[in-house]
Design a protein around this motif. Structure first.
Motif, PDB file in Angstrom:
ATOM      1  N   TYR A 162     -23.817 -34.172  -6.220  1.00 46.80           N
ATOM      2  CA  TYR A 162     -22.789 -34.767  -5.363  1.00 46.80           C
ATOM      3  C   TYR A 162     -21.761 -35.531  -6.191  1.00 46.80           C
ATOM      4  O   TYR A 162     -20.561 -35.484  -5.916  1.00 46.80           O
ATOM      5  CB  TYR A 162     -23.430 -35.708  -4.339  1.00 46.80           C
ATOM      6  CG  TYR A 162     -23.932 -35.019  -3.098  1.00 46.80           C
ATOM      7  CD1 TYR A 162     -23.061 -34.356  -2.238  1.00 46.80           C
ATOM      8  CD2 TYR A 162     -25.287 -35.021  -2.778  1.00 46.80           C
ATOM      9  CE1 TYR A 162     -23.524 -33.722  -1.090  1.00 46.80           C
ATOM     10  CE2 TYR A 162     -25.763 -34.393  -1.630  1.00 46.80           C
ATOM     11  CZ  TYR A 162     -24.875 -33.741  -0.801  1.00 46.80           C
ATOM     12  OH  TYR A 162     -25.338 -33.109   0.330  1.00 46.80           O
ATOM     13  N   ARG A 213     -18.682 -33.805  -7.438  1.00 46.59           N
ATOM     14  CA  ARG A 213     -17.634 -33.397  -6.506  1.00 46.59           C
ATOM     15  C   ARG A 213     -16.450 -34.360  -6.579  1.00 46.59           C
ATOM     16  O   ARG A 213     -16.579 -35.483  -7.084  1.00 46.59           O
ATOM     17  CB  ARG A 213     -18.185 -33.380  -5.075  1.00 46.59           C
ATOM     18  CG  ARG A 213     -19.307 -32.380  -4.831  1.00 46.59           C
ATOM     19  CD  ARG A 213     -19.623 -32.303  -3.350  1.00 46.59           C
ATOM     20  NE  ARG A 213     -20.743 -31.423  -3.062  1.00 46.59           N
ATOM     21  CZ  ARG A 213     -21.091 -31.052  -1.827  1.00 46.59           C
ATOM     22  NH1 ARG A 213     -20.389 -31.492  -0.781  1.00 46.59           N
ATOM     23  NH2 ARG A 213     -22.119 -30.251  -1.642  1.00 46.59           N
ATOM     24  N   PRO A 214     -15.309 -33.949  -6.047  1.00 45.69           N
ATOM     25  CA  PRO A 214     -14.167 -34.864  -6.016  1.00 45.69           C
ATOM     26  C   PRO A 214     -14.517 -36.143  -5.255  1.00 45.69           C
ATOM     27  O   PRO A 214     -15.170 -36.094  -4.203  1.00 45.69           O
ATOM     28  CB  PRO A 214     -13.084 -34.055  -5.292  1.00 45.69           C
ATOM     29  CG  PRO A 214     -13.458 -32.629  -5.536  1.00 45.69           C
ATOM     30  CD  PRO A 214     -14.956 -32.594  -5.550  1.00 45.69           C
ATOM     31  N   TYR A 215     -14.083 -37.259  -5.797  1.00 42.44           N
ATOM     32  CA  TYR A 215     -14.405 -38.562  -5.202  1.00 42.44           C
ATOM     33  C   TYR A 215     -13.905 -38.651  -3.763  1.00 42.44           C
ATOM     34  O   TYR A 215     -14.603 -39.166  -2.877  1.00 42.44           O
ATOM     35  CB  TYR A 215     -13.768 -39.647  -6.067  1.00 42.44           C
ATOM     36  CG  TYR A 215     -14.151 -41.072  -5.732  1.00 42.44           C
ATOM     37  CD1 TYR A 215     -15.476 -41.492  -5.806  1.00 42.44           C
ATOM     38  CD2 TYR A 215     -13.173 -42.004  -5.391  1.00 42.44           C
ATOM     39  CE1 TYR A 215     -15.815 -42.813  -5.536  1.00 42.44           C
ATOM     40  CE2 TYR A 215     -13.505 -43.327  -5.125  1.00 42.44           C
ATOM     41  CZ  TYR A 215     -14.832 -43.727  -5.205  1.00 42.44           C
ATOM     42  OH  TYR A 215     -15.159 -45.040  -4.946  1.00 42.44           O
ATOM     43  N   GLU A 216     -12.722 -38.146  -3.524  1.00 47.83           N
ATOM     44  CA  GLU A 216     -12.145 -38.208  -2.177  1.00 47.83           C
ATOM     45  C   GLU A 216     -12.999 -37.437  -1.172  1.00 47.83           C
ATOM     46  O   GLU A 216     -13.109 -37.826  -0.006  1.00 47.83           O
ATOM     47  CB  GLU A 216     -10.722 -37.649  -2.174  1.00 47.83           C
ATOM     48  CG  GLU A 216      -9.713 -38.462  -2.980  1.00 47.83           C
ATOM     49  CD  GLU A 216      -9.888 -38.315  -4.491  1.00 47.83           C
ATOM     50  OE1 GLU A 216     -10.583 -37.346  -4.928  1.00 47.83           O
ATOM     51  OE2 GLU A 216      -9.335 -39.145  -5.221  1.00 47.83           O
ATOM     52  N   GLU A 217     -13.634 -36.353  -1.623  1.00 50.06           N
ATOM     53  CA  GLU A 217     -14.520 -35.589  -0.742  1.00 50.06           C
ATOM     54  C   GLU A 217     -15.749 -36.414  -0.374  1.00 50.06           C
ATOM     55  O   GLU A 217     -16.189 -36.427   0.784  1.00 50.06           O
ATOM     56  CB  GLU A 217     -14.949 -34.281  -1.412  1.00 50.06           C
ATOM     57  CG  GLU A 217     -15.907 -33.460  -0.551  1.00 50.06           C
ATOM     58  CD  GLU A 217     -16.432 -32.226  -1.278  1.00 50.06           C
ATOM     59  OE1 GLU A 217     -17.381 -31.611  -0.757  1.00 50.06           O
ATOM     60  OE2 GLU A 217     -15.902 -31.891  -2.362  1.00 50.06           O
ATOM     61  N   ARG A 246     -14.765 -38.947   2.177  1.00 50.34           N
ATOM     62  CA  ARG A 246     -14.545 -38.320   3.482  1.00 50.34           C
ATOM     63  C   ARG A 246     -15.874 -38.018   4.166  1.00 50.34           C
ATOM     64  O   ARG A 246     -16.053 -38.274   5.375  1.00 50.34           O
ATOM     65  CB  ARG A 246     -13.735 -37.033   3.311  1.00 50.34           C
ATOM     66  CG  ARG A 246     -13.497 -36.280   4.616  1.00 50.34           C
ATOM     67  CD  ARG A 246     -12.721 -34.998   4.391  1.00 50.34           C
ATOM     68  NE  ARG A 246     -13.385 -34.099   3.440  1.00 50.34           N
ATOM     69  CZ  ARG A 246     -14.443 -33.348   3.752  1.00 50.34           C
ATOM     70  NH1 ARG A 246     -14.955 -33.379   4.976  1.00 50.34           N
ATOM     71  NH2 ARG A 246     -14.968 -32.557   2.848  1.00 50.34           N
ATOM     72  N   LEU A 247     -16.830 -37.489   3.418  1.00 51.38           N
ATOM     73  CA  LEU A 247     -18.143 -37.176   3.984  1.00 51.38           C
ATOM     74  C   LEU A 247     -18.838 -38.437   4.474  1.00 51.38           C
ATOM     75  O   LEU A 247     -19.444 -38.456   5.548  1.00 51.38           O
ATOM     76  CB  LEU A 247     -19.017 -36.481   2.936  1.00 51.38           C
ATOM     77  CG  LEU A 247     -18.663 -35.032   2.604  1.00 51.38           C
ATOM     78  CD1 LEU A 247     -19.466 -34.559   1.397  1.00 51.38           C
ATOM     79  CD2 LEU A 247     -18.930 -34.127   3.799  1.00 51.38           C
ATOM     80  N   SER A 277     -17.143 -39.969   7.669  1.00 57.24           N
ATOM     81  CA  SER A 277     -17.305 -39.174   8.895  1.00 57.24           C
ATOM     82  C   SER A 277     -18.652 -39.381   9.562  1.00 57.24           C
ATOM     83  O   SER A 277     -18.852 -38.943  10.705  1.00 57.24           O
ATOM     84  CB  SER A 277     -17.093 -37.688   8.585  1.00 57.24           C
ATOM     85  OG  SER A 277     -18.108 -37.214   7.712  1.00 57.24           O
TER      86      SER A 277
END
Length: 214
Positions: free
Chosen positions: A68, A71-75, A78-79, A82
């Motif tokens: 994890y 992965r891009p920090y912004e992703e 966002r996860l 949410s």
């Protein structure tokens, strides 16, 4: 009904976003990216989360968390923002509030206080009370079983909780519920708690649970 976990989730997300992916945290060895990956793993990979508490399974948890973190920090943010997916145990009615109010408060402070000598932010009265209600169980599990001294944790309004071995020397810790929660999770050095006790008792406690600077 107030949703303290949701409010703390949003606060934590905002702090992580403002700090960026490479900022320090109070979680030993973790940057904000690592913390974000941990938060996503807890909710999105319950099959791999057991290693958070069970040492024998920690290696697998670490591998999944590292995936994890790549992965891009912004992703990741966002996860996390949410909320838990439908298959997560945290998606069950009431589970997020019960399990994550304290978790997200502590990790928000991990980001905030690692940034420097930051004074505690005042909490809404309802959230402070929610933390106080959760303190007895958490304190007994996280601090009471480790403490070599008797601990009296006191709310500014005079309410108190006593944990630790009966008959042992006593240390008094006084402060807002959030400060007491942070102490029980080993963040006492970064709190504004008032401490009182015999020097030997304070020193014995300091060896297992950090206290504010003398």
């Amino acid at each position: 009904m107030s949703n303290h976990a949701l409010a703390e989730r949003h606060r934590l997300t905002e702090l992580l976003a403002a700090a960026g992916p490479d900022a320090p945290t109070l979680c030993a060895g973790w940057t904000t990216r690592d913390l974000a990956a941990h938060l996503v793993l807890r909710e999105h990979r319950p099959d791999a989360a057991a290693g958070i508490r069970i040492p024998a399974l920690a290696a697998r948890t670490r591998r999944v968390q590292d995936g994890y973190a790549a992965r891009p920090y912004e992703e990741l943010l966002r996860l996390f923002r949410s909320g838990p997916p439908l298959y997560s145990p945290f998606a069950l009615p009431g589970a997020d509030e019960a399990a994550n109010t304290v978790e997200y408060f502590v990790h928000a402070e991990d980001v905030l206080r690692a940034a420097g000598d930051v004074k505690p932010q005042p909490l809404p009265p309802g959230r402070a009370e929610a933390l106080w209600r959760r303190l007895p169980m958490i304190a007994r599990f996280e601090a009471g079983r480790r403490s070599p001294v008797r601990l009296v944790l006191t709310h500014p309004d005079g309410r108190s909780l006593t944990i630790g071995p009966a008959g042992a020397p006593t240390v008094h810790l006084t402060g807002d519920p959030g400060e007491l929660i942070l102490f029980t999770y080993g963040r006492g050095a970064h709190t504004t708690l008032l401490t009182d006790g015999a020097p030997e008792a304070l020193e014995a406690l300091r060896h297992v649970l950090p206290l504010p600077a003398r």
